[in-house]
Design an enzyme around this catalytic site. Structure first.
Site, PDB file in Angstrom:
ATOM      1  N   TYR A 123      -7.820   2.824  -7.172  1.00 14.30           N
ATOM      2  CA  TYR A 123      -6.615   3.467  -6.654  1.00 14.30           C
ATOM      3  C   TYR A 123      -6.664   4.989  -6.746  1.00 14.30           C
ATOM      4  CZ  TYR A 123      -4.572  -1.232  -6.832  1.00 14.30           C
ATOM      5  OH  TYR A 123      -4.315  -2.565  -6.654  1.00 14.30           O
ATOM      6  N   LYS A 156     -16.071  -7.887 -13.450  1.00 13.43           N
ATOM      7  CA  LYS A 156     -16.917  -8.503 -12.428  1.00 13.43           C
ATOM      8  C   LYS A 156     -18.334  -7.968 -12.618  1.00 13.43           C
ATOM      9  CE  LYS A 156     -17.308 -11.236  -8.801  1.00 13.43           C
ATOM     10  NZ  LYS A 156     -17.226 -12.711  -8.957  1.00 13.43           N
ATOM     11  N   ASP A 211     -12.694 -13.740 -11.244  1.00 13.58           N
ATOM     12  CA  ASP A 211     -12.353 -14.934 -10.474  1.00 13.58           C
ATOM     13  C   ASP A 211     -12.078 -16.122 -11.383  1.00 13.58           C
ATOM     14  OD1 ASP A 211     -15.007 -14.599 -11.104  1.00 13.58           O
ATOM     15  OD2 ASP A 211     -15.789 -15.297  -9.187  1.00 13.58           O
ATOM     16  N   ASP A 223      -3.556  -5.263 -11.450  1.00 12.32           N
ATOM     17  CA  ASP A 223      -2.470  -5.257 -10.475  1.00 12.32           C
ATOM     18  C   ASP A 223      -2.303  -6.644  -9.861  1.00 12.32           C
ATOM     19  OD1 ASP A 223      -0.511  -4.447  -8.715  1.00 12.32           O
ATOM     20  OD2 ASP A 223      -1.849  -3.305  -7.429  1.00 12.32           O
ATOM     21  N   ASP A 270       0.574 -10.246 -11.527  1.00  9.72           N
ATOM     22  CA  ASP A 270       1.605 -10.917 -10.734  1.00  9.72           C
ATOM     23  C   ASP A 270       1.472 -12.434 -10.812  1.00  9.72           C
ATOM     24  OD1 ASP A 270       2.618  -8.514 -10.051  1.00  9.72           O
ATOM     25  OD2 ASP A 270       2.222  -8.638  -7.909  1.00  9.72           O
TER      26      ASP A 270
END
Length: 358
Positions: free
Chosen positions: A141, A191, A223, A247, A251
């Site tokens: 970001y 990852k 994952d 992020d 959620d």
């Protein structure tokens, strides 16, 4: 104690849920005899409408002067096709950078009263109580170069994921300190089988772990972590991850709680001489313009963020515990909004929390 707080209600339902969070804050300040100094500013879509920018200089000044900042939600559909620097979310990135808050803490807890509200099977929810620790000021970001260049078949969008050792080290130590006072387990998510940034991430985390010999460290690929959060969420204590992974996966916690409206968050950075943290506090949910103005938004994420502010920025553990206990009492009473299968309005829930505090 003086509590100097800036409120940035933002867009959509942010205005409604922030109002109830502030109602609870005023009630707590009065009950425990604190001097609340409250100011209000503009951030996000409302700031663009009134000033032309999502992060006005006046808002930055107020935030730097405040002890803590309470935020609502940001984003409106009318800005979906606006250039990046004219989108409400850019204001959120701006204030995070200005205040230097590098750690986003998102508690995820399964309340007994909400087990039937979650799509997960009941037995999976027993004992779920975790904190997702998301690095907040690095990664994809913020990395450069970024942007859209070229034209035709050569038009290209670029974002850069980058992390320094120092950025990884400070968020890692934050996660381990939290775990040391909880169930003493950190799950670091990366990852590393594909990304060089994740390879450095894992290397630095492993180097820091021995500083906390009582805390167990485990690694999960992102994952697999996404899958484990719904297969066996009770296995987690403190879950550490970089900005974009955090992020997205935080959620997923809304599946566990039964509603994304339940999730508070704290974004914290440097410590003051008192030991309290500089912080931004906001619910995880978005601005939900489809239900804005109807008085049906769940304010408990915003109220939980007030509890986090009392704890982290002011060190008021008794006051924070009182708010959390009152929220649980309201949940048990069934006096909740429709996302939790209740009929209460946003205002009624805020009033009920104040009454439960006493």
């Amino acid at each position: 104690m003086q509590l100097k707080v800036l409120a940035l209600p933002g867009d959509g339902i942010g205005v409604e849920v922030t109002a109830e969070g502030l109602r609870v804050l005023r009630h707590v300040a009065a009950k425990f005899k604190h001097d609340l100094v409250l100011s209000e500013g503009l951030l996000g879509g409302i700031a663009i409408h009134k000033t032309g920018t999502p992060f006005p200089a006046e808002t930055e000044r107020l935030a730097l002067e405040a002890d803590a900042t309470v935020m609502g939600a940001f984003g409106l559909p009318e800005f979906d096709n606006a250039p990046p620097d004219k989108r409400p979310e850019r204001g959120l990135l701006g204030i995070r950078k200005s205040l230097g808050v590098f750690a986003n803490l998102r508690p995820v807890k399964a309340y007994d009263a909400l087990i039937e509200s979650s799509p997960l099977k009941n037995h999976l929810l027993t004992g779920v109580d975790m904190i997702i620790v998301r690095e907040l000021t690095g990664g994809l970001y913020y990395g450069t170069p970024r942007g859209i260049t070229g034209a035709g078949d050569e038009e290209r969008g670029t974002n850069t994921m980058t992390y320094t050792r120092a950025e990884i080290a400070r968020i890692t130590r934050m996660a381990f300190r939290l775990a040391a006072n909880r169930k003493k387990k950190v799950t670091s998510v990366d990852k590393s089988n594909v990304l060089e940034t994740s390879q450095l991430w894992r290397k630095v985390v492993e180097e820091i772990a021995p500083e906390f010999p009582d805390v167990k460290l485990e690694h999960l690929l992102v994952d697999n972590c996404a899958m484990q959060l719904v297969l066996k969420p009770a296995q987690f204590d403190v879950v550490l991850m970089e900005n974009m992974f955090g992020d997205i996966l935080s959620d997923e916690g809304s599946v566990i709680t039964g509603s994304i409206g339940m999730l508070p968050s704290a974004s914290i950075g440097g410590q003051k001489p008192s030991g309290a943290w500089v912080g931004l506090y906001e619910p995880v949910h978005g601005s939900a313009p489809d239900i804005a103005g109807q008085g049906i938004a769940n304010p408990l994420g915003a109220i939980g963020s007030i509890a986090a502010m009392l704890e982290y920025s002011f060190g008021l553990l008794e006051e924070a515990a009182a708010v959390n206990a009152a929220m649980e009492a309201v949940l048990n009473s069934g006096n909740v909004t429709r996302d939790l299968k209740g009929t209460a309005t946003t205002v009624q829930v805020g009033q009920a929390v104040c009454e439960a505090i006493g």
